[in-house]
Design an enzyme around this catalytic site. Sequence first.
Site, PDB file in Angstrom:
ATOM      1  N   CYS A   1       1.427   0.198  -8.721  1.00 50.96           N
ATOM      2  CA  CYS A   1       2.629   0.818  -7.737  1.00 50.96           C
ATOM      3  C   CYS A   1       3.877   1.112  -8.521  1.00 50.96           C
ATOM      4  CB  CYS A   1       2.733  -0.172  -6.593  1.00 50.96           C
ATOM      5  SG  CYS A   1       3.231  -1.907  -6.961  1.00 50.96           S
TER       6      CYS A   1
ATOM      7  N   GLY B   1       0.906  -1.395   0.019  1.00 48.61           N
ATOM      8  CA  GLY B   1      -0.093   0.061   0.015  1.00 48.61           C
ATOM      9  C   GLY B   1       0.858   1.174  -0.045  1.00 48.61           C
ATOM     10  N   SER B   2       0.179   2.458   0.421  1.00 42.56           N
ATOM     11  CA  SER B   2       1.057   3.544   0.554  1.00 42.56           C
ATOM     12  C   SER B   2       1.975   3.662   1.491  1.00 42.56           C
ATOM     13  CB  SER B   2       0.036   4.706   0.892  1.00 42.56           C
ATOM     14  OG  SER B   2      -0.140   4.867   2.219  1.00 42.56           O
ATOM     15  N   THR B   3       3.262   4.394   0.994  1.00 42.49           N
ATOM     16  CA  THR B   3       4.293   4.727   1.741  1.00 42.49           C
ATOM     17  C   THR B   3       3.979   5.156   3.423  1.00 42.49           C
ATOM     18  OG1 THR B   3       5.773   5.080   0.075  1.00 42.49           O
ATOM     19  CG2 THR B   3       6.561   5.830   2.274  1.00 42.49           C
TER      20      THR B   3
ATOM     21  N   GLY C   1       2.552   2.211   5.320  1.00 39.65           N
ATOM     22  CA  GLY C   1       3.481   1.426   5.806  1.00 39.65           C
ATOM     23  C   GLY C   1       4.580   1.938   6.514  1.00 39.65           C
TER      24      GLY C   1
ATOM     25  N   GLU D   1       5.593  -3.395   0.755  1.00 35.71           N
ATOM     26  CA  GLU D   1       6.035  -3.173  -0.461  1.00 35.71           C
ATOM     27  C   GLU D   1       5.033  -1.721  -0.836  1.00 35.71           C
ATOM     28  OE1 GLU D   1       4.695  -2.155  -4.029  1.00 35.71           O
ATOM     29  OE2 GLU D   1       3.962  -4.121  -4.035  1.00 35.71           O
TER      30      GLU D   1
ATOM     31  N   GLU E   1       3.549  10.456  -5.921  1.00 37.00           N
ATOM     32  CA  GLU E   1       2.773   9.556  -6.429  1.00 37.00           C
ATOM     33  C   GLU E   1       1.532   9.757  -6.707  1.00 37.00           C
ATOM     34  OE1 GLU E   1       2.696   4.637  -5.823  1.00 37.00           O
ATOM     35  OE2 GLU E   1       2.202   5.825  -4.160  1.00 37.00           O
TER      36      GLU E   1
END
Length: 493
Positions: A300, A244-246, A249, A266, A397
């Site tokens: 992604c 998913g998104s940073t 994460g 990831e 992003e």
Amino acid sequence: MTMQAGTMQAGFAGLNLPDLQLRAGDDILPVTRLAADEDPCTGQAFADIPVASDADVDAIVAAAKAALRDPAWRDLVPLARERLLHRFADAIEADIQRLAALESLDTGKPVAIAEAVDIPAAVAWLRTYAGWPSKLAGRAGTLAATPGGYHVYTRREPIGVVAAITPWNFPIVLAMWKIAPALAAGCTLVLKPAPETPLSALRLAEIAREVGFPPGVFSVATGDGRTGAALAGHPDVAKVAFTGSTATGQAILAASVPAIKRVTLELGGKSPSIICADADLSLAIPQAAMGCFFNTGQVCYAGTRLYVHRSVYDQALEGIAQVGAAQRIGPSGDRASQLGPLISARQHDKVSGFVDRAHRAGIERVGGDIALPEQGHYFAPTVLRDVSPDAEAAREEIFGPVLAATPFDDLDEAIALANDSAYGLAAHVWTRDLATAHSAAARIEAGTVFINCIMVADPAFPFGGFKQSGLGRENGMEVLDAYLEPKSVVVAL
């Protein structure tokens, strides 16, 4: 789960939704809260989905922990585990049309693509890891520095209960990236799908029960961010596997610290694409286009930063814009559709905001307007030209079909531009020169570098990112280490 009558696309009329009851092992949990499941092609809700509470998460994780210790799973010999995983793959393959319809209804991606790409990919991943249980052996050896008589060997044991938290862009594929190696390693797993796309995960749970997985080995907890946080922070969860998104994460990584959980992340990407002066443009143009526009840019590792040698810059941009304009954009139930909508109104507003701010900053768009369906969260493929390296469109992003293009004059400049990012998930290079290809691959800071190709994900090789694009690797034999604990046994003779 309750259906909302009259809101399902005509292309999915008669589709039976999966059993959406929350379960802890074989026990059905009472539903205390429901959330709407929306079709991105219409913007209309068609079903209500259970939201797992903290108490539900406790019960589901407890069932997974009990299953981990139950001889029905713990003592299943490796070949029997392999047969069970292959039965799971067989049943998914037999259910491909229904699973593809569920995936398309939830995500908005064309059903023909879900049938040709998503479900077969999930089966391929499961079959690949189904062959591993009988090969996960330890090793015997001798001590290197300690005198005396000892028999020494290692064991590789399942890490425990795994929480798999997955996104909405490729729900069944990215779920299987975690399910397959975790179950092959002998772990038990609780899957938390994105709240926008729960259907294929719930159908997988149904199929797992049908083919004979012991209760609690593979469970699904539907819900929102609070549900995911409860699962990720649960004291009986040994490992979190997240895509998913940073930002999310980072939150999961922080939550893992008190218990020192094992974590695989990831995360986001802003992947560069480099078209060299000698590139085969008949290959590079359509690939660079679809490397950004495929799945409406919701990938992604999409190539969303494009660097083109100045000598072919205008030709490449015009060609890419034409490829985007030629895509048939329509509802997921229409088999002629090539691109569907963005996942939600919120995502549409986010992508629109990036493009609007780029226009206000003086960044030009290549090509004319593209007609879109009146209903749904559709967004046209968009090419922005002459985007400076410090522009928002070049750094953030966007997660939509928006390509930020910049010319370059030599390879050193292109690689410097490619590496000037907080992300490092993937990169793409088009050239006919082998020296250029391998030199660029060595110098680009990314977990995967594609040469004259795009998006070749495969269970045989590891996938993951540098920098803020992630931690650890998925796929390949490397991912199995994330689900196994090595144990040394030293016996004095």
